[in-house]
Write a protein that holds these residues in place. Structure first.
Motif, mmCIF file in Angstrom:
data_model
loop_
_atom_site.group_PDB
_atom_site.id
_atom_site.type_symbol
_atom_site.label_atom_id
_atom_site.label_comp_id
_atom_site.label_asym_id
_atom_site.label_seq_id
_atom_site.Cartn_x
_atom_site.Cartn_y
_atom_site.Cartn_z
ATOM 1 N N VAL A 170 0.856 -1.111 0.103
ATOM 2 C CA VAL A 170 -0.108 -0.118 0.017
ATOM 3 C C VAL A 170 0.441 1.434 -0.225
ATOM 4 N N VAL A 171 0.869 2.347 -0.748
ATOM 5 C CA VAL A 171 1.229 3.284 -1.528
ATOM 6 C C VAL A 171 1.041 4.607 -0.571
ATOM 7 N N VAL A 172 1.045 5.009 0.661
ATOM 8 C CA VAL A 172 0.137 5.915 1.344
ATOM 9 C C VAL A 172 0.462 7.835 1.156
ATOM 10 N N LEU A 173 0.090 8.498 0.110
ATOM 11 C CA LEU A 173 0.409 10.100 -0.455
ATOM 12 C C LEU A 173 0.010 10.711 0.962
ATOM 13 N N LYS A 174 1.304 10.978 1.459
ATOM 14 C CA LYS A 174 0.844 12.771 2.851
ATOM 15 C C LYS A 174 1.811 14.127 2.250
ATOM 16 N N GLY A 175 1.252 15.154 2.665
ATOM 17 C CA GLY A 175 2.012 16.123 3.020
ATOM 18 C C GLY A 175 0.614 17.142 1.705
ATOM 19 N N LEU A 176 2.093 18.440 2.100
ATOM 20 C CA LEU A 176 1.564 19.103 1.574
ATOM 21 C C LEU A 176 1.186 20.199 -0.318
ATOM 22 N N ALA A 177 0.665 19.993 -0.955
ATOM 23 C CA ALA A 177 0.797 20.568 -2.363
ATOM 24 C C ALA A 177 0.543 21.778 -2.317
ATOM 25 N N LEU A 178 0.926 23.037 -2.153
ATOM 26 C CA LEU A 178 0.504 24.566 -2.094
ATOM 27 C C LEU A 178 1.169 24.874 -3.358
ATOM 28 N N PHE A 179 -0.036 25.239 -4.269
ATOM 29 C CA PHE A 179 -0.292 25.450 -5.608
ATOM 30 C C PHE A 179 1.204 24.806 -6.694
ATOM 31 N N GLY A 180 1.188 23.658 -6.057
ATOM 32 C CA GLY A 180 1.295 22.198 -6.946
ATOM 33 C C GLY A 180 0.987 21.542 -7.196
ATOM 34 N N GLY A 181 1.631 20.416 -7.368
ATOM 35 C CA GLY A 181 0.338 19.302 -7.508
ATOM 36 C C GLY A 181 1.014 17.521 -6.734
ATOM 37 N N VAL A 182 0.887 17.062 -6.772
ATOM 38 C CA VAL A 182 0.841 15.833 -6.484
ATOM 39 C C VAL A 182 0.244 14.437 -7.119
ATOM 40 N N GLY A 183 0.143 14.063 -7.575
ATOM 41 C CA GLY A 183 -0.727 12.741 -8.470
ATOM 42 C C GLY A 183 0.157 11.015 -8.081
ATOM 43 N N GLY A 184 -0.182 9.916 -7.959
ATOM 44 C CA GLY A 184 -0.683 8.868 -8.531
ATOM 45 C C GLY A 184 -1.417 7.572 -8.667
ATOM 46 N N GLN A 185 -0.698 7.121 -9.708
ATOM 47 C CA GLN A 185 -1.879 6.485 -10.794
ATOM 48 C C GLN A 185 -1.170 4.507 -11.064
ATOM 49 N N SER A 186 -1.476 4.065 -11.296
ATOM 50 C CA SER A 186 -0.980 2.247 -11.895
ATOM 51 C C SER A 186 -0.292 2.638 -12.780
ATOM 52 N N SER A 187 0.572 2.069 -13.131
ATOM 53 C CA SER A 187 1.612 1.271 -14.420
ATOM 54 C C SER A 187 0.784 1.768 -15.667
ATOM 55 N N ALA A 188 -0.209 0.618 -15.502
ATOM 56 C CA ALA A 188 -1.798 0.336 -16.507
ATOM 57 C C ALA A 188 -1.951 1.824 -16.594
ATOM 58 N N LYS A 189 -2.901 2.232 -16.224
ATOM 59 C CA LYS A 189 -3.448 4.278 -16.269
ATOM 60 C C LYS A 189 -1.954 5.164 -16.812
ATOM 61 N N ARG A 190 -0.977 4.819 -16.641
ATOM 62 C CA ARG A 190 0.049 5.705 -17.061
ATOM 63 C C ARG A 190 0.506 5.195 -18.736
ATOM 64 N N HIS A 191 0.504 3.921 -18.678
ATOM 65 C CA HIS A 191 1.207 4.034 -19.618
ATOM 66 C C HIS A 191 -0.161 3.757 -21.353
ATOM 67 N N LYS A 192 -1.385 3.831 -20.520
ATOM 68 C CA LYS A 192 -2.674 3.583 -21.599
ATOM 69 C C LYS A 192 -2.640 4.984 -21.940
#
Length: 223
Positions: free
Chosen positions: A190-212
């Motif tokens: 399980v990958v847990v994304l935490k932290g702060l995005a201030l005037f920025g962005g953080v994205g997590g996606q699966s390999s299949a969605k990325r290559h698609k």
């Protein structure tokens, strides 16, 4: 007898765990959101937290924000990994040392291929970007945490199929977005994304969605 000095914390010499650091980071985030800390103060204390090795080093960071100091957590004993996990998991000899920090300031950081995903990764992107592709990586825990600090920058995370992505980040004039696997495997990390995005962005996606997305429309070339 009323003005006796505070008794020193008998646990100050103990090594700080990821859970101890996470508790401090949560306090700092709340202090930023409620205006008790400025953005500069938050960034400075966050850096101190990520560099702290012992509970004694963590205590002063929130001494003026909390009524009680950070309490030591119970030692964590890693569970056995199921043999049918679709993603390689190899526990390190010392789980407390399984962390790394990656910094991109007016630049970029890229990780791909066969690399080790630590139990905790701190990813800073300030006017820069980070691309962390875990498709062929080895995980050092059943659950790994990616602490991100994206300021006018971005952090892109790609996970193998079957891996669960959990979003626990905060966006202020920014955003956290996740698109995990369509079929999550119960024994995968399980990958847990935490932290702060201030005037920025953080994205997590699966390999299949990325290559698609990358190869979308290639089958129409030449027609």
């Amino acid at each position: 007898m009323e003005n006796l000095p505070d008794r020193p914390n008998p646990h100050a010499h103990l090594r700080a765990s990821d859970i101890d650091r996470d508790q401090v980071v949560d306090v700092l985030r709340d202090a930023l959101m409620t205006g008790r800390l400025t953005q500069d103060e938050h960034a400075e204390r966050l850096e101190q937290t990520l560099q702290a090795r012992t509970l004694g080093e963590l205590e002063p960071i929130t001494s003026d924000l909390l009524q009680h100091p950070v309490a030591p957590s119970a030692p964590m004993v890693p569970a056995q990994v199921a043999s049918n996990s679709p993603v390689p998991i190899e526990y390190p000899a010392n789980p407390d040392d399984s962390f790394t920090t990656m910094v991109a300031i007016f630049g970029g950081v890229e990780r791909k291929g066969r690399w080790r995903v630590k139990r905790r990764t701190n990813a800073f992107a300030v006017f820069g970007g980070q691309d962390l592709d875990m498709t062929d990586a080895v995980f050092e825990g059943k659950e790994v945490t990616i602490w991100t600090f994206a300021v006018f920058g971005g952090v892109d995370i790609t996970v193998p199929e079957g891996v669960t992505v959990r979003n626990e980040g905060v966006g202020i004039f920014g955003a956290f977005a996740t698109q995990g696997s369509d079929t999550e495997h119960p024994d995968a990390p399980v990958v847990v994304l935490k932290g702060l995005a201030l005037f920025g962005g953080v994205g997590g996606q699966s390999s299949a969605k990325r290559h698609k997305k990358r190869f979308k429309g290639h089958g129409q070339l030449g027609h």
